[in-house]
Design a protein around this motif. Structure first.
Motif, PDB file in Angstrom:
ATOM      1  N   ASN A  15      53.023  38.440  38.909  1.00  0.00           N
ATOM      2  CA  ASN A  15      52.532  38.173  40.261  1.00  0.00           C
ATOM      3  C   ASN A  15      53.175  39.084  41.312  1.00  0.00           C
ATOM      4  O   ASN A  15      52.533  39.499  42.262  1.00  0.00           O
ATOM      5  CB  ASN A  15      52.664  36.700  40.645  1.00  0.00           C
ATOM      6  CG  ASN A  15      54.056  36.153  40.533  1.00  0.00           C
ATOM      7  OD1 ASN A  15      54.968  36.791  40.014  1.00  0.00           O
ATOM      8  ND2 ASN A  15      54.233  34.927  40.992  1.00  0.00           N
ATOM      9  N   ARG A  16      54.446  39.418  41.139  1.00  0.00           N
ATOM     10  CA  ARG A  16      55.104  40.312  42.097  1.00  0.00           C
ATOM     11  C   ARG A  16      54.504  41.712  42.029  1.00  0.00           C
ATOM     12  O   ARG A  16      54.192  42.321  43.053  1.00  0.00           O
ATOM     13  CB  ARG A  16      56.604  40.384  41.860  1.00  0.00           C
ATOM     14  CG  ARG A  16      57.265  41.396  42.817  1.00  0.00           C
ATOM     15  CD  ARG A  16      58.688  41.116  43.131  1.00  0.00           C
ATOM     16  NE  ARG A  16      58.964  39.780  43.601  1.00  0.00           N
ATOM     17  CZ  ARG A  16      58.774  39.358  44.861  1.00  0.00           C
ATOM     18  NH1 ARG A  16      58.267  40.166  45.754  1.00  0.00           N
ATOM     19  NH2 ARG A  16      59.089  38.134  45.208  1.00  0.00           N
ATOM     20  N   GLU A  17      54.320  42.247  40.821  1.00  0.00           N
ATOM     21  CA  GLU A  17      53.750  43.585  40.669  1.00  0.00           C
ATOM     22  C   GLU A  17      52.365  43.653  41.321  1.00  0.00           C
ATOM     23  O   GLU A  17      52.060  44.586  42.068  1.00  0.00           O
ATOM     24  CB  GLU A  17      53.640  43.954  39.188  1.00  0.00           C
ATOM     25  CG  GLU A  17      52.905  45.262  38.943  1.00  0.00           C
ATOM     26  CD  GLU A  17      52.566  45.508  37.485  1.00  0.00           C
ATOM     27  OE1 GLU A  17      52.554  46.688  37.095  1.00  0.00           O
ATOM     28  OE2 GLU A  17      52.284  44.539  36.751  1.00  0.00           O
ATOM     29  N   ALA A  51      49.223  34.707  41.142  1.00  0.00           N
ATOM     30  CA  ALA A  51      49.867  33.784  40.211  1.00  0.00           C
ATOM     31  C   ALA A  51      49.953  34.428  38.835  1.00  0.00           C
ATOM     32  O   ALA A  51      48.965  34.942  38.320  1.00  0.00           O
ATOM     33  CB  ALA A  51      49.074  32.479  40.121  1.00  0.00           C
ATOM     34  N   ALA A  52      51.149  34.384  38.243  1.00  0.00           N
ATOM     35  CA  ALA A  52      51.328  34.900  36.894  1.00  0.00           C
ATOM     36  C   ALA A  52      50.747  33.904  35.896  1.00  0.00           C
ATOM     37  O   ALA A  52      51.035  32.713  35.956  1.00  0.00           O
ATOM     38  CB  ALA A  52      52.808  35.131  36.608  1.00  0.00           C
ATOM     39  N   VAL A  53      49.897  34.421  35.016  1.00  0.00           N
ATOM     40  CA  VAL A  53      49.287  33.604  33.973  1.00  0.00           C
ATOM     41  C   VAL A  53      49.354  34.388  32.665  1.00  0.00           C
ATOM     42  O   VAL A  53      49.531  35.605  32.684  1.00  0.00           O
ATOM     43  CB  VAL A  53      47.818  33.235  34.314  1.00  0.00           C
ATOM     44  CG1 VAL A  53      47.735  32.410  35.593  1.00  0.00           C
ATOM     45  CG2 VAL A  53      46.944  34.466  34.419  1.00  0.00           C
ATOM     46  N   PRO A  54      49.200  33.719  31.536  1.00  0.00           N
ATOM     47  CA  PRO A  54      49.191  34.468  30.280  1.00  0.00           C
ATOM     48  C   PRO A  54      48.071  35.510  30.278  1.00  0.00           C
ATOM     49  O   PRO A  54      46.950  35.214  30.710  1.00  0.00           O
ATOM     50  CB  PRO A  54      48.932  33.388  29.225  1.00  0.00           C
ATOM     51  CG  PRO A  54      49.364  32.105  29.876  1.00  0.00           C
ATOM     52  CD  PRO A  54      49.068  32.281  31.330  1.00  0.00           C
ATOM     53  N   PRO A  55      48.362  36.733  29.838  1.00  0.00           N
ATOM     54  CA  PRO A  55      47.367  37.819  29.890  1.00  0.00           C
ATOM     55  C   PRO A  55      46.024  37.467  29.247  1.00  0.00           C
ATOM     56  O   PRO A  55      44.985  37.877  29.748  1.00  0.00           O
ATOM     57  CB  PRO A  55      48.042  38.970  29.147  1.00  0.00           C
ATOM     58  CG  PRO A  55      49.487  38.684  29.246  1.00  0.00           C
ATOM     59  CD  PRO A  55      49.630  37.196  29.284  1.00  0.00           C
ATOM     60  N   GLU A  56      46.051  36.699  28.184  1.00  0.00           N
ATOM     61  CA  GLU A  56      44.788  36.383  27.501  1.00  0.00           C
ATOM     62  C   GLU A  56      43.890  35.459  28.325  1.00  0.00           C
ATOM     63  O   GLU A  56      42.718  35.287  28.014  1.00  0.00           O
ATOM     64  CB  GLU A  56      45.042  35.796  26.105  1.00  0.00           C
ATOM     65  CG  GLU A  56      45.772  34.471  26.097  1.00  0.00           C
ATOM     66  CD  GLU A  56      47.293  34.571  26.117  1.00  0.00           C
ATOM     67  OE1 GLU A  56      47.930  33.520  26.002  1.00  0.00           O
ATOM     68  OE2 GLU A  56      47.843  35.686  26.261  1.00  0.00           O
ATOM     69  N   ASP A 111      43.050  47.210  39.809  1.00  0.00           N
ATOM     70  CA  ASP A 111      44.452  46.823  40.018  1.00  0.00           C
ATOM     71  C   ASP A 111      45.179  46.787  38.675  1.00  0.00           C
ATOM     72  O   ASP A 111      44.579  47.055  37.626  1.00  0.00           O
ATOM     73  CB  ASP A 111      44.538  45.504  40.789  1.00  0.00           C
ATOM     74  CG  ASP A 111      44.370  44.261  39.941  1.00  0.00           C
ATOM     75  OD1 ASP A 111      43.953  44.345  38.767  1.00  0.00           O
ATOM     76  OD2 ASP A 111      44.658  43.174  40.457  1.00  0.00           O
ATOM     77  N   PRO A 112      46.475  46.458  38.653  1.00  0.00           N
ATOM     78  CA  PRO A 112      47.258  46.506  37.411  1.00  0.00           C
ATOM     79  C   PRO A 112      46.747  45.628  36.259  1.00  0.00           C
ATOM     80  O   PRO A 112      47.086  45.883  35.107  1.00  0.00           O
ATOM     81  CB  PRO A 112      48.657  46.056  37.847  1.00  0.00           C
ATOM     82  CG  PRO A 112      48.739  46.432  39.282  1.00  0.00           C
ATOM     83  CD  PRO A 112      47.351  46.212  39.817  1.00  0.00           C
ATOM     84  N   VAL A 113      45.963  44.594  36.547  1.00  0.00           N
ATOM     85  CA  VAL A 113      45.475  43.742  35.446  1.00  0.00           C
ATOM     86  C   VAL A 113      43.993  43.906  35.158  1.00  0.00           C
ATOM     87  O   VAL A 113      43.454  43.231  34.299  1.00  0.00           O
ATOM     88  CB  VAL A 113      45.797  42.244  35.665  1.00  0.00           C
ATOM     89  CG1 VAL A 113      47.281  42.022  35.721  1.00  0.00           C
ATOM     90  CG2 VAL A 113      45.105  41.696  36.881  1.00  0.00           C
TER      91      VAL A 113
END
Length: 133
Positions: A15-17, A51-56, A111-113
């Motif tokens: 989430n920070r990145e 929000a950080a969540v599992p990548p999958e 974006d990064p994801v």
């Protein structure tokens, strides 16, 4: 009370990145942090809560932002300086270009994801009244 858009949760691996990528590219600041969220406040008062969540579990989404000509110019300069792949179209068929739809300018980048971000200076269909810049 009229219905208003209040906030959006944006899924990220980190989430920070993701918040820092977004904020620094658009010349914004991280406005708050609480629990699993890092927020970036937009000019119209709506925060994006990263929000950080599992990548999958991340499904790439499309987020479009109406910006002024000056904001577009600054963000596009950052895109070029950082070597971020960008496109004139959402299907990524026109690389290293911007579009001029409705008499404005627009650009797409990832974006990064993997979320597709879009910056436009004129809303789709053009201005129906005076721009709020």
């Amino acid at each position: 009370m009229p219905v208003e858009f209040n906030h959006m949760v944006v899924h990220a691996r980190d989430n920070r990145e993701s918040a820092e990528f977004f904020a620094s590219l658009l010349g914004l600041a991280i406005s708050a942090e609480w629990g699993p969220f890092i927020a970036v406040q937009l000019s119209n008062g709506v925060p994006l809560d990263f929000a950080a969540v599992p990548p999958e579990t991340i499904t790439p989404q499309h987020y479009a932002f109406l910006v002024s000509e000056e904001e577009f110019e600054a963000a596009y300069a950052r895109i070029l300086h950082r070597g971020i792949e960008h496109y004139a179209d959402p299907h990524r068929k026109q690389p290293d270009a911007i579009n001029h739809h409705d008499g404005g300018r627009g650009v797409y980048f990832v974006d990064p994801v993997g979320h597709l971000l879009e910056l436009i200076t004129v809303p789709y269909g053009g201005w129906t009244s005076s721009p709020h810049t």
